[in-house]
Design an enzyme around this catalytic site. Structure first.
Site, PDB file in Angstrom:
ATOM      1  CG  ASP A 152      90.931  27.433  -7.668  1.00 48.72           C
ATOM      2  OD1 ASP A 152      91.712  27.672  -7.244  1.00 48.72           O
ATOM      3  OD2 ASP A 152      89.556  27.551  -6.201  1.00 48.72           O
ATOM      4  CG  ASP A 305      94.468  30.137  -1.006  1.00 53.30           C
ATOM      5  OD1 ASP A 305      93.924  30.010  -2.379  1.00 53.30           O
ATOM      6  OD2 ASP A 305      95.066  28.941  -0.848  1.00 53.30           O
TER       7      ASP A 305
END
Length: 418
Positions: A152, A305
């Site tokens: 991530d 996102d």
């Protein structure tokens, strides 16, 4: 699920009915017939002005905050938000507590999502507990259903570990997703490095931090002959480097977040933490090059996102607030509004539906007889304004409140629940 969709314009490059306006009959979750003037009294009829239909959208980058951070997002609320945004499938990042770094957690996440309309695809961690020290058991997670691997927004600092991760994943055709950010350069930056950061007295995040890390990972992918996906990217040189890598045969793909096209670093002058994202909003010159990257194909995918935080984490002084916004519900409309004239409807659907599935090696639904229903219905010309009370995510941290979009989701259709 028995539905009759009336007079819908098909936007699907794989469909023989692409760009045609047709009636679509869905029986028991499968497309039974596509034609003109269809009728079936047993079906629910769906009609709308300027109705369009495309394969359901896929988000390659969402944070559901579950398990461990449920104060920031609710699993059920996130999936409702995704559905309202036109997504039938979403990929969830491994930044949970504990981190999504083993096959058991992957299996549990998939099982939990089965009762929901939106399919959840786990993205497993590259390193154990996202610490960047030892590789996680990626093969086991792949076997359990993980579609890709990422740490991530915790960039892997050790180039050797990244190289070994790429080589390991290559053995089972796994995909490594890298967030390009050289943290020794970005440091404690808050906004894009430039005139605005200097004026505001805030530490900047230079484009160089993204470029150096992107360059490193492209070289490593080439060296190991492995697949690499970079994103979200945000600056001009990243676009050109990825384009060059593709031309040289490197197995590279990339994404941008839709909101990166809407705001610049100048919007941060209000010190509103809803404009604090990572990568940061950069200058208009970078945005122009991102759009060119979408046109040329250097950028393959548009993502949400989605990174929600509770008010305690966002309603702080700008320097102390967390990076990220809630965005699943607005990504498609934001893309339609900004990009329809730039790249066209076909390309938007390609980058929000077809390309993500291709990269992740998922089945691609087609608006065609015999295929399972996995579609989004929308009106690309309807205008609507986002109100805070309309946000379905648990938290409302977004700069889009009060924004008027052109393009609205009418309904998602997914045969696993409809």
């Amino acid at each position: 699920m028995n539905l009759l969709i009336k007079s819908a314009t098909v936007i699907d490059p794989n469909s023989p009915y692409n760009n045609q306006t047709k009636d679509i009959l869905i029986l028991n979750g499968t497309v039974e017939k596509i034609g003109d003037n269809l009728s079936d009294e047993s079906c629910e009829v769906i009609t709308n002005n300027n109705l369009h239909i495309s394969p359901g959208l896929v988000d390659m980058r969402s944070n559901l905050r579950t398990p461990g951070y449920e104060q920031h997002e609710n699993f059920e609320a996130a999936l409702k938000s995704a559905e309202a945004g036109g997504f039938t499938e979403i990929c969830v990042m491994p930044s949970t507590l504990p981190a999504l770094d083993n096959s058991s957690m992957v299996s549990q996440l998939i099982e939990r999502s089965k009762k929901h309309k939106v399919t959840v695809h786990p993205i497993g961690a590259i390193s154990q507990q996202l610490e960047g020290k030892e590789l996680a058991e990626m093969f086991d997670m792949k076997q359990a259903g993980a579609v890709a691997f990422s740490d991530d927004k915790n960039p892997i600092k050790d180039a050797n570990l990244m190289s070994r991760g790429l080589l390991y994943a290559k053995n089972f055709d796994g995909l490594i997703m890298s967030f390009p950010n050289e943290t020794s350069i970005s440091g404690h930056g808050q906004v894009h490095e430039g005139k605005i950061s200097t004026t505001l007295g805030l530490e900047g995040i230079p484009a160089l931090a993204e470029e150096i890390n992107a360059s490193r990972d492209l070289f490593l992918a080439n060296y190991n002959e492995a697949r690499i996906h970079l994103g979200p990217i945000s600056c001009s040189n990243s676009v050109s480097m990825i384009a060059e890598a593709k031309s040289e045969g490197i197995k590279a793909t990339s994404d941008i977040a839709a909101h990166q096209l809407w705001f610049t670093d100048a919007d941060c002058t209000s010190f509103d933490s809803n404009y604090k994202v990572n990568p940061p909003f950069r200058s208009q010159e970078h945005i122009d090059d991102l759009i060119e990257g979408l046109k040329s194909g250097a950028i393959d995918v548009i993502t949400s996102d989605h990174s929600p935080w509770d008010e305690e984490e966002k309603q702080k002084e700008f320097e102390l607030a967390k990076f990220g916004i809630t965005s699943l519900q607005t990504t498609f409309s934001a893309s339609l509004t900004k990009l329809t004239k730039e790249i066209g409807l076909q390309s938007i659907i390609q980058k929000l539906s077809i390309n993500p599935r291709t990269i992740l090696q998922l089945d691609i639904p087609i608006v065609k007889e015999g295929f399972n229903a996995n579609f989004v219905l929308f009106d690309p010309t309807e205008t609507w304004t986002l109100k805070k009370e309309d946000i379905l995510s648990k938290n409302k941290n977004t700069p889009f409140i009060g924004t008027t979009f052109t393009g609205k989701v009418i309904r998602t259709i997914h045969n696993r629940m409809d």
